[in-house]
Write a protein that holds these residues in place. Structure first.
Motif, mmCIF file in Angstrom:
data_model
loop_
_atom_site.group_PDB
_atom_site.id
_atom_site.type_symbol
_atom_site.label_atom_id
_atom_site.label_comp_id
_atom_site.label_asym_id
_atom_site.label_seq_id
_atom_site.Cartn_x
_atom_site.Cartn_y
_atom_site.Cartn_z
ATOM 1 N N ILE A 469 10.552 44.141 -48.690
ATOM 2 C CA ILE A 469 9.891 42.861 -48.409
ATOM 3 C C ILE A 469 8.430 42.915 -48.845
ATOM 4 O O ILE A 469 7.904 41.981 -49.471
ATOM 5 C CB ILE A 469 9.998 42.526 -46.906
ATOM 6 C CG1 ILE A 469 11.462 42.265 -46.525
ATOM 7 C CG2 ILE A 469 9.136 41.305 -46.562
ATOM 8 C CD1 ILE A 469 11.700 42.123 -45.033
ATOM 9 N N GLU A 470 7.769 44.028 -48.561
ATOM 10 C CA GLU A 470 6.345 44.176 -48.885
ATOM 11 C C GLU A 470 6.084 44.095 -50.386
ATOM 12 O O GLU A 470 5.046 43.572 -50.816
ATOM 13 C CB GLU A 470 5.826 45.512 -48.347
ATOM 14 C CG GLU A 470 5.752 45.573 -46.829
ATOM 15 C CD GLU A 470 5.420 46.971 -46.320
ATOM 16 O OE1 GLU A 470 5.158 47.099 -45.110
ATOM 17 O OE2 GLU A 470 5.430 47.932 -47.125
ATOM 18 N N ILE A 471 7.007 44.599 -51.190
ATOM 19 C CA ILE A 471 6.787 44.597 -52.643
ATOM 20 C C ILE A 471 7.440 43.395 -53.323
ATOM 21 O O ILE A 471 7.528 43.331 -54.553
ATOM 22 C CB ILE A 471 7.292 45.906 -53.287
ATOM 23 C CG1 ILE A 471 8.805 46.075 -53.090
ATOM 24 C CG2 ILE A 471 6.532 47.096 -52.733
ATOM 25 C CD1 ILE A 471 9.378 47.304 -53.791
ATOM 26 N N GLY A 472 7.894 42.437 -52.513
ATOM 27 C CA GLY A 472 8.434 41.202 -53.072
ATOM 28 C C GLY A 472 9.842 41.298 -53.603
ATOM 29 O O GLY A 472 10.267 40.462 -54.411
ATOM 30 N N MET A 473 10.600 42.291 -53.122
ATOM 31 C CA MET A 473 11.967 42.477 -53.601
ATOM 32 C C MET A 473 13.016 42.036 -52.582
ATOM 33 O O MET A 473 14.205 42.254 -52.773
ATOM 34 C CB MET A 473 12.188 43.949 -53.970
ATOM 35 C CG MET A 473 11.392 44.400 -55.192
ATOM 36 S SD MET A 473 11.817 43.478 -56.688
ATOM 37 C CE MET A 473 13.520 43.940 -56.883
ATOM 38 N N LEU A 474 12.573 41.412 -51.500
ATOM 39 C CA LEU A 474 13.488 40.901 -50.480
ATOM 40 C C LEU A 474 12.734 39.898 -49.625
ATOM 41 O O LEU A 474 11.531 40.063 -49.382
ATOM 42 C CB LEU A 474 14.015 42.050 -49.609
ATOM 43 C CG LEU A 474 15.101 41.709 -48.586
ATOM 44 C CD1 LEU A 474 16.381 41.255 -49.285
ATOM 45 C CD2 LEU A 474 15.397 42.915 -47.690
ATOM 46 N N GLY A 475 13.432 38.866 -49.178
ATOM 47 C CA GLY A 475 12.802 37.856 -48.340
ATOM 48 C C GLY A 475 12.903 38.200 -46.865
ATOM 49 O O GLY A 475 13.888 38.794 -46.418
ATOM 50 N N GLU A 476 11.893 37.824 -46.107
ATOM 51 C CA GLU A 476 11.886 38.118 -44.672
ATOM 52 C C GLU A 476 13.011 37.412 -43.937
ATOM 53 O O GLU A 476 13.481 37.885 -42.902
ATOM 54 C CB GLU A 476 10.535 37.705 -44.065
ATOM 55 C CG GLU A 476 9.363 38.544 -44.531
ATOM 56 C CD GLU A 476 8.078 38.181 -43.812
ATOM 57 O OE1 GLU A 476 8.166 37.462 -42.789
ATOM 58 O OE2 GLU A 476 7.003 38.605 -44.250
#
Length: 549
Positions: A469-476
């Motif tokens: 999530i932090e690196i933009g590879m998954l949504g919260e």
């Protein structure tokens, strides 16, 4: 009334589409391509193309207008934005029911049997009959078939042993390779007897070649007689050059099958045979049992018998895929612009290079190719003339080769690598190798159940999802476990990617020494589609990663 057809000429004329060339799963599913083929529906509003949503990107890339398509079987994705603007019916039955508007549903005789049986459960379905074709039955010398495969396997074993002699991490694998054990007929007989079948009709290409040992001509099918333990091939009486000893002429395929079965309990490949053939068999008194999955399992659990070929396929794949992506990376660094098709051409050339440099004495050819820029789509699919340049976010190359003798497939591979070009994608890709090799393959040993591997993989991923999530590879807001339980993290191999034994919930097969397959983590989110996949083999002492350089 609406009418459904999967006629290839109609598909090409009306929609300009060749499923085998433009779609991915029609190429992957050698034993069930009719099941996943697009369907032309004649409705009151005109022609509509019914497409499984996993092929959405490929159909659009092939030029089919979106407004002329309806999608079904929702594609599994951890990024709901990808399909947010494209609704998909829960199933083919649901979609056809909507289009029929309470009316009758007509099926062309060529529509696969599985669609007929499934649609008939909830809809008023009438199917066309196929013309009866007079046939000749030929008895096959099974001892000669076994000897033919034995000779091929000896060559495969010798080649594989030589190929891995200096590969340190595969030390000991040569002791697992054999060429004499061959259970194709004994395992087929056991399967048929266990199900109380008088005969098994075999016509899907990977199954036909497994029992007959020759390349299949159009309109041929094989019959295994359980009572006689004999193998026959049926071919139209106008066909010439058919292998085997002719033992009789019959009015049609149905009449021949029932006569040779010496009974009416007959197993068929419901994901391959046409509805017209199924109706003809039933008109002759046959009681049909669905065997597509069982025959897939029959191939899967014997695949270690062809380990030599599997090793060659795996080593070829990792070389060709990694070298093709290396060329793409170096070309981008040099400021060059090219296309997906250029990468594919380089990949195919590397297959030739591998065979030539290693003096492989049998054919290696492409099996399927999932190669695309994330800028074009996040759906999996074959390459097209799409530009690759400095704007490209990621390139995925998930592909397989097949080993063939005289056109007969004796082994296939399936593995994936990617070329991520954003910081987040690069970090994720590096981590996904740990997931595949430690989180998945690290679990594989005798006694492990397929579905347990999937759950163990989710456990391995759990502590890393925050970083994704932090690196933009998954949504919260993504319920990751719920979504990922809808797909596999690998599968066995059995002359093709297996759909009978997958590493996913609900699959109860127990792995054992000799199990061979692929482990994968596809990850499509945001602006990148990453594929990471390796081939593995469970040996008597440890599990090997065959597709590691």
């Amino acid at each position: 009334m609406i009418k459904l057809t999967t006629d290839k000429t109609r598909l090409a004329d009306s929609f300009g589409l060749d499923a085998q060339k433009s779609l991915l799963f029609s190429a992957i599913r050698l034993d069930s391509s009719p099941l996943v083929a697009p369907i032309v529906a004649d409705t009151t509003d005109g022609e509509v193309l019914l497409v499984r949503q996993q092929e959405q990107g490929n159909a659009l890339s092939a030029g089919v207008p979106k407004e002329r398509m309806r999608f079904y079987a929702p594609w599994v994705t951890i990024d709901p934005r990808i399909v947010a603007d494209t609704p998909a019916a829960a199933s083919l039955s649901t979609l056809v029911e909507e289009l029929a508007e309470g009316g009758q549903v007509g099926l062309d005789s060529g529509v696969v049997m599985k669609h007929y049986s499934t649609l008939s459960r909830s809809l008023d379905v009438v199917a066309d009959k196929q013309p009866t074709t007079p046939v000749v039955a030929y008895e096959i010398d099974t001892a000669a078939v076994l000897e033919r495969f034995s000779r091929w396997r000896e060559l495969g074993a010798e080649t594989a042993t030589r190929l891995i002699a200096d590969v340190e991490h595969l030390d000991g694998l040569d002791k697992e390779i054999q060429s004499r054990t061959n259970t194709r007929y004994s395992a087929l007989q056991s399967m048929a007897k266990d199900r109380g079948l008088d005969a098994v009709i075999i016509s899907a290409p990977p199954n036909f070649s497994e029992v007959v040992g020759t390349q299949q001509s159009e309109d041929q099918l094989a019959i295994w007689s359980t009572q006689e333990e004999k193998l026959y091939v049926l071919a139209p009486e106008t066909a010439h050059g058919v292998s085997g000893a002719p033992i009789g002429r019959f009015a049609g395929f149905g009449a021949a099958a029932v006569a040779l079965a010496n009974g009416n309990q007959i197993g068929v490949e419901e994901e391959w045979i046409a509805t017209g053939l199924a109706l003809e068999l039933e008109s002759e008194g046959a009681v049909l049992s669905e065997l597509s999955t069982a025959l897939g399992h029959w191939r899967d659990i014997r695949d270690h018998e062809d380990l030599g070929f599997q090793i060659v396929a795996a080593r070829c794949s990792v070389f060709a895929i990694e070298e093709a992506l290396k060329w793409a990376e170096e070309s981008l660094e040099a400021g060059l612009e090219f296309t997906e098709l250029d990468i594919y051409a380089r990949y195919v050339d590397k297959i030739v290079e591998f065979r030539t440099d290693n003096v492989i004495p049998f054919a290696i050819e492409p099996y399927f190719t999932n190669l695309h820029s994330s800028n074009r789509m996040l759906f999996p699919g074959p390459p097209v003339d799409f530009p690759i340049n400095d704007d490209t976010k990621c390139i995925q190359l998930d592909a397989g080769v097949r080993i063939t003798f005289d056109g007969i497939t004796v082994a296939t591979s399936d593995m994936a690598r990617s070329l991520p070009r954003t910081d987040g994608a690069k970090e994720a890709y590096e981590f996904f190798f740990d997931v595949v090799r430690e989180g998945i393959i690290g679990q594989l040993r005798p006694g492990v159940v397929c579905e347990e591997v999937h759950e163990g993989t989710l456990d391995y991923l759990a502590s890393h999802l925050k970083r994704m999530i932090e690196i933009g590879m998954l949504g919260e807001d993504v319920d990751f476990n719920t979504e990922y339980r809808k797909r596999n993290v690998g599968h066995l191999m059995g002359k093709q990617e297996s759909f009978a034994n997958e590493l996913r919930p609900g699959y109860k097969h127990v792995l054992d020494v000799g199990s061979f397959g692929a482990a994968e983590i596809p990850w499509r989110y945001g602006d990148v589609a990453i594929g990471t996949e390796d081939l593995w083999y469970i040996g008597s002492d440890r599990t090997y990663i065959l597709s590691k350089r």
